[in-house]
Design a protein around this motif. Structure first.
Motif, PDB file in Angstrom:
ATOM      1  N   SER A  11      -8.176   6.459  -5.054  1.00 12.43           N
ATOM      2  CA  SER A  11      -7.971   4.906  -4.983  1.00 12.43           C
ATOM      3  C   SER A  11      -7.566   4.199  -6.073  1.00 12.43           C
ATOM      4  N   THR A  12      -7.215   4.545  -6.818  1.00 12.39           N
ATOM      5  CA  THR A  12      -6.240   4.035  -7.763  1.00 12.39           C
ATOM      6  C   THR A  12      -5.045   4.200  -7.253  1.00 12.39           C
ATOM      7  N   LYS A  13      -4.552   5.353  -6.956  1.00 13.01           N
ATOM      8  CA  LYS A  13      -3.108   5.117  -5.559  1.00 13.01           C
ATOM      9  C   LYS A  13      -2.878   4.416  -4.486  1.00 13.01           C
ATOM     10  N   ALA A  14      -4.390   4.460  -4.546  1.00 10.61           N
ATOM     11  CA  ALA A  14      -3.682   2.583  -3.294  1.00 10.61           C
ATOM     12  C   ALA A  14      -3.591   2.046  -3.795  1.00 10.61           C
ATOM     13  N   ASN A  15      -4.241   1.900  -4.928  1.00 10.83           N
ATOM     14  CA  ASN A  15      -4.196   0.477  -5.162  1.00 10.83           C
ATOM     15  C   ASN A  15      -2.136   0.120  -5.808  1.00 10.83           C
ATOM     16  N   SER A  16      -1.561   1.658  -6.044  1.00 11.15           N
ATOM     17  CA  SER A  16      -0.093   1.181  -6.503  1.00 11.15           C
ATOM     18  C   SER A  16       0.686   0.454  -5.226  1.00 11.15           C
ATOM     19  N   VAL A  17       0.160   0.837  -3.907  1.00 11.36           N
ATOM     20  CA  VAL A  17       0.616   0.624  -2.761  1.00 11.36           C
ATOM     21  C   VAL A  17       2.223  -0.895  -2.900  1.00 11.36           C
ATOM     22  N   PRO A  18       1.972  -1.775  -3.412  1.00 10.22           N
ATOM     23  CA  PRO A  18       2.683  -2.474  -3.283  1.00 10.22           C
ATOM     24  C   PRO A  18       3.675  -2.313  -4.273  1.00 10.22           C
ATOM     25  N   CYS A  19       3.657  -2.069  -5.272  1.00 14.04           N
ATOM     26  CA  CYS A  19       4.680  -1.482  -6.400  1.00 14.04           C
ATOM     27  C   CYS A  19       5.596  -1.016  -5.725  1.00 14.04           C
ATOM     28  N   LEU A  20       5.472  -0.432  -4.412  1.00 14.94           N
ATOM     29  CA  LEU A  20       6.383  -0.264  -3.772  1.00 14.94           C
ATOM     30  C   LEU A  20       7.276  -1.151  -2.455  1.00 14.94           C
ATOM     31  N   PHE A  21       6.703  -2.274  -2.320  1.00 10.33           N
ATOM     32  CA  PHE A  21       7.166  -3.498  -1.804  1.00 10.33           C
ATOM     33  C   PHE A  21       7.835  -4.341  -3.424  1.00 10.33           C
ATOM     34  N   TYR A  22       7.685  -3.873  -4.628  1.00 11.80           N
ATOM     35  CA  TYR A  22       8.778  -4.559  -5.492  1.00 11.80           C
ATOM     36  C   TYR A  22       9.771  -5.294  -5.048  1.00 11.80           C
ATOM     37  N   HIS A  23      10.093  -6.278  -5.575  1.00 10.27           N
ATOM     38  CA  HIS A  23      11.884  -6.265  -5.767  1.00 10.27           C
ATOM     39  C   HIS A  23      12.856  -6.099  -4.140  1.00 10.27           C
ATOM     40  N   LYS A  24      11.921  -6.012  -2.590  1.00 11.68           N
ATOM     41  CA  LYS A  24      12.343  -6.252  -1.677  1.00 11.68           C
ATOM     42  C   LYS A  24      11.796  -7.698  -0.923  1.00 11.68           C
ATOM     43  N   VAL A  26      11.385  -9.449   2.713  1.00 11.67           N
ATOM     44  CA  VAL A  26       9.904  -8.995   3.588  1.00 11.67           C
ATOM     45  C   VAL A  26      10.737  -7.735   4.762  1.00 11.67           C
ATOM     46  N   ASP A  27      12.602  -8.404   4.691  1.00 11.65           N
ATOM     47  CA  ASP A  27      13.315  -7.095   6.290  1.00 11.65           C
ATOM     48  C   ASP A  27      12.876  -5.843   5.330  1.00 11.65           C
ATOM     49  N   GLU A  28      13.119  -5.399   4.104  1.00 12.60           N
ATOM     50  CA  GLU A  28      13.270  -4.668   3.584  1.00 12.60           C
ATOM     51  C   GLU A  28      11.517  -3.760   3.301  1.00 12.60           C
ATOM     52  N   ALA A  29      11.140  -4.926   3.438  1.00 11.13           N
ATOM     53  CA  ALA A  29       9.570  -4.432   2.975  1.00 11.13           C
ATOM     54  C   ALA A  29       9.289  -3.906   4.216  1.00 11.13           C
TER      55      ALA A  29
END
Length: 79
Positions: A11-24, A26-29
């Motif tokens: 559950s803690t890891k799931a909360n970290s998913v948005p971190c994968l999308f920082y500095h991207k 829309v198309d990259e995300a």
């Protein structure tokens, strides 16, 4: 990447998913696949469905964002 320092609690890891999308943009995300999410979160095979849900949620959110941006631009053009 820094995500390997996240506690093993899923559950803690799931909360970290948005971190994968920082500095991207829309198309990259949108191009990030569930396999990348699973790898970055070190998900065990039995939890791969979590990365699929995350990918679907991100794509739905970005689609909604694009629609709202288009509507906003359209209303600004009409003024």
């Amino acid at each position: 990447m820094f995500l390997n320092k996240i506690p093993k609690c899923l559950s803690t890891k799931a909360n970290s998913v948005p971190c994968l999308f920082y500095h991207k943009n829309v198309d990259e995300a949108l191009s990030l696949k569930n396999t990348v999410i699973a790898k970055e979160l070190s998900l065990p095979p039995v939890k791969l469905h979590c990365s699929m849900l995350a990918e679907d949620a991100i794509k739905a959110a970005l689609s909604d964002y694009r629609i709202k941006q288009q509507e906003k631009k359209k209303s600004e053009d009409q003024e």
